[in-house]
Design a protein around this motif. Structure first.
Motif, PDB file in Angstrom:
ATOM      1  N   GLY A  28      78.660  52.382  58.596  1.00 53.74           N
ATOM      2  CA  GLY A  28      77.376  51.667  58.347  1.00 53.74           C
ATOM      3  C   GLY A  28      77.066  51.469  56.833  1.00 53.74           C
ATOM      4  O   GLY A  28      77.939  51.141  56.144  1.00 53.74           O
TER       5      GLY A  28
ATOM      6  N   PRO B  64      71.859  57.775  55.479  1.00 57.12           N
ATOM      7  CA  PRO B  64      71.912  56.330  55.991  1.00 57.12           C
ATOM      8  C   PRO B  64      70.799  55.449  55.698  1.00 57.12           C
ATOM      9  O   PRO B  64      69.819  55.978  55.458  1.00 57.12           O
ATOM     10  CB  PRO B  64      71.860  56.518  57.568  1.00 57.12           C
TER      11      PRO B  64
ATOM     12  N   SER C  31      73.342  42.187  57.801  1.00 50.79           N
ATOM     13  CA  SER C  31      74.769  41.993  57.748  1.00 50.79           C
ATOM     14  C   SER C  31      74.996  40.889  56.750  1.00 50.79           C
ATOM     15  O   SER C  31      74.241  39.939  56.569  1.00 50.79           O
ATOM     16  CB  SER C  31      75.158  41.397  58.993  1.00 50.79           C
TER      17      SER C  31
ATOM     18  N   PRO D 206      77.187  45.862  57.374  1.00 53.18           N
ATOM     19  CA  PRO D 206      77.916  47.098  57.800  1.00 53.18           C
ATOM     20  C   PRO D 206      78.636  47.122  58.991  1.00 53.18           C
ATOM     21  O   PRO D 206      78.239  46.260  60.126  1.00 53.18           O
ATOM     22  CB  PRO D 206      76.591  48.105  57.901  1.00 53.18           C
TER      23      PRO D 206
ATOM     24  N   PRO E 165      80.574  50.018  61.903  1.00 51.86           N
ATOM     25  CA  PRO E 165      80.600  51.619  62.514  1.00 51.86           C
ATOM     26  C   PRO E 165      81.706  52.379  61.588  1.00 51.86           C
ATOM     27  O   PRO E 165      82.701  51.463  61.301  1.00 51.86           O
ATOM     28  CB  PRO E 165      80.700  51.629  63.758  1.00 51.86           C
TER      29      PRO E 165
END
Ligand code: ATP
Length: 298
Positions: free
Chosen positions: A145, A158, A163, A289, A291
Motif C-alpha cells: 500500500g 499506513p 493511484s 499503491p 497490496p
C-alpha cells in the motif's frame, strides 16, 4: 505442495534523511509506495535449504545463505524450532540493487511463504517484527500500500493514497545502499542536517490522487548522493522529463530513476523515449499503491 507469494517493489515518494546517529544509522522520515512490479517466491519442501533464481538480473542474486529469502526462512524456522528444510525459488522482476527494495521484498515473501507452508500461522505483528530484524525496508514489503516509515524506515503507519502511474528507468549496474549513505555523510559534513519530518504537502497530494499536485511534492534526500556517485543519471532525468514526465526522482538509494506520469498512455510514451535515448538499460511501467506480500491461490 508449494506456496507462492507475490511481492511488490517500492518507491519512496518522500525520503527525508537525518544525520547519522552514533550507531551509524540515519533517522528517516519516508513515505513508501508499493508499485506493480513484482517478484514471486515459491517455497517447496526439500531435504536441504536451497535457493534458485530466474529473471533478467538473476546472475546478480546471491544463492547462498546471504540471500534475504534464505535468511527469512532460517529465522522463521529457528523461531518455530524446526529445520529450514525448504527450497526457495525466486522469479525476479524487480531490478537488483536498484533502490526498489528487491532483496527486502524477497525476504518478506519468503517469510510469508514459509509461514504458510509450515502451517505456523504466526501473528501478523510478529511477522512484521521479524521483517524489521531482517532489514529496514522488509516490513513495508509485507505491508504494501502506502505508508509513512520512521526510525530506520521500519516503524510504519499506513497513509491514504490515490493511484499513480510511474515509469522506472533501470540503470546499468547497481548502487550499494551503504555507499550512498556514506556519500550523503560526505556531502553533508560540516552542515546542520535537520531532523527528517513527514511532508504535509506530500501526504495531502498523495491522498488527493492528483499527479499534478504530487509532482512538485516528491523529494529524496539521497538524490544528491546518488547523482554524485552516478552523474550520468542527470541524462536519464532529462530524457524522461523531455518526453513529458511530470517529475523525476531517484528511487530510494538509486540508481533506478522513477518518473511520475499522468496516465498509462503517458507512461508508454515516456518509457519508449527513455529506451530510445540510450540513457538507461531498460524501463518498467507500473502503478501504485498495490497490496504487499500476498499468497497466490494454489
Ligand atoms: P533497497 O532499496 O532496500 O536499498 P536495493 O533495491 O537497492 O535495496 P536489492 O535489490 O535489495 O537492493 O539488493 C542489494 C544487494 O542485496 C544485492 O546486491 C545482493 O547482493 C543482495 N541480496 C540478498 N538477497 C537478495 C535477493 N533476494 N534479491 C536481490 N538481492 C539480494
Amino acid at each position: 505442495m508449494s506456496v507462492t507469494v507475490r511481492v511488490p517493489a517500492k518507491v519512496n515518494v518522500q525520503l527525508g534523511v537525518g544525520a547519522a546517529r552514533p550507531d551509524g544509522f540515519h533517522p528517516l522520515a519516508t513515505v513508501f509506495l508499493a508499485v506493480s512490479l513484482f517478484d514471486e517466491v515459491t517455497a517447496t519442501p526439500a531435504g536441504e535449504p536451497t535457493v534458485t533464481c530466474e529473471g533478467p538480473d538473476a546472475d546478480q542474486v546471491p544463492l547462498d545463505r546471504t540471500n534475504l529469502a534464505a535468511r527469512a526462512a532460517e529465522a522463521l524456522a529457528a523461531r518455530a524450532g524446526i529445520e529450514p528444510a525448504v527450497h526457495l525459488h525466486i522469479a525476479k522482476n524487480i531490478p537488483v540493487a536498484g533502490g526498489m527494495a528487491g532483496g527486502s521484498a524477497d525476504g518478506a515473501a519468503a517469510l510469508l511463504a514459509c509461514d504458510t507452508l509450515w502451517g505456523l500461522d504466526t501473528p501478523r505483528t510478529e511477522l512484521l517484527a521479524m521483517c524489521a530484524e531482517l532489514g529496514s525496508d522488509v516490513p513495508f514489503s509485507l505491508l504494501g500500500g502506502a505508508a509513512l516509515g520512521t526510525g530506520r524506515g521500519e516503524l510504519l503507519t499506513p497513509v491514504d493514497a490515490g493511484s499513480f502511474h510511474w515509469v522506472f528507468a533501470v540503470a546499468d549496474g547497481g548502487l550499494s545502499t551503504p555507499a550512498v549513505f556514506r556519500e550523503f555523510d560526505r556531502l553533508t559534513a560540516g552542515t546542520t542536517v535537520p531532523e527528517p519530518e513527514p511532508s504535509p504537502e506530500l501526504l495531502a497530494a498523495l491522498a488527493s490522487g492528483d499527479p499534478d499536485r504530487l509532482a512538485p511534492a516528491l523529494s529524496n534526500g539521497l538524490q544528491a548522493a546518488s547523482l554524485s556517485l552516478r552523474p550520468a543519471l542527470a541524462d536519464t532525468f532529462e530524457a524522461g522529463i523531455g518526453a513529458g514526465a511530470l517529475a523525476a526522482l531517484v528511487s530510494g538509494s538509486g540508481p533506478t530513476t522513477a518518473f511520475l506520469v499522468r496516465d498509462a498512455e503517458g507512461a508508454a510514451k515516456v518509457a519508449a523515449a527513455l529506451e530510445a535515448s540510450g540513457t538507461c538499460r531498460t524501463t518498467r511501467t507500473a502503478s501504485g499503491p498495490v497490496p504487499g506480500a500476498t499468497v497466490l491461490p494454489a
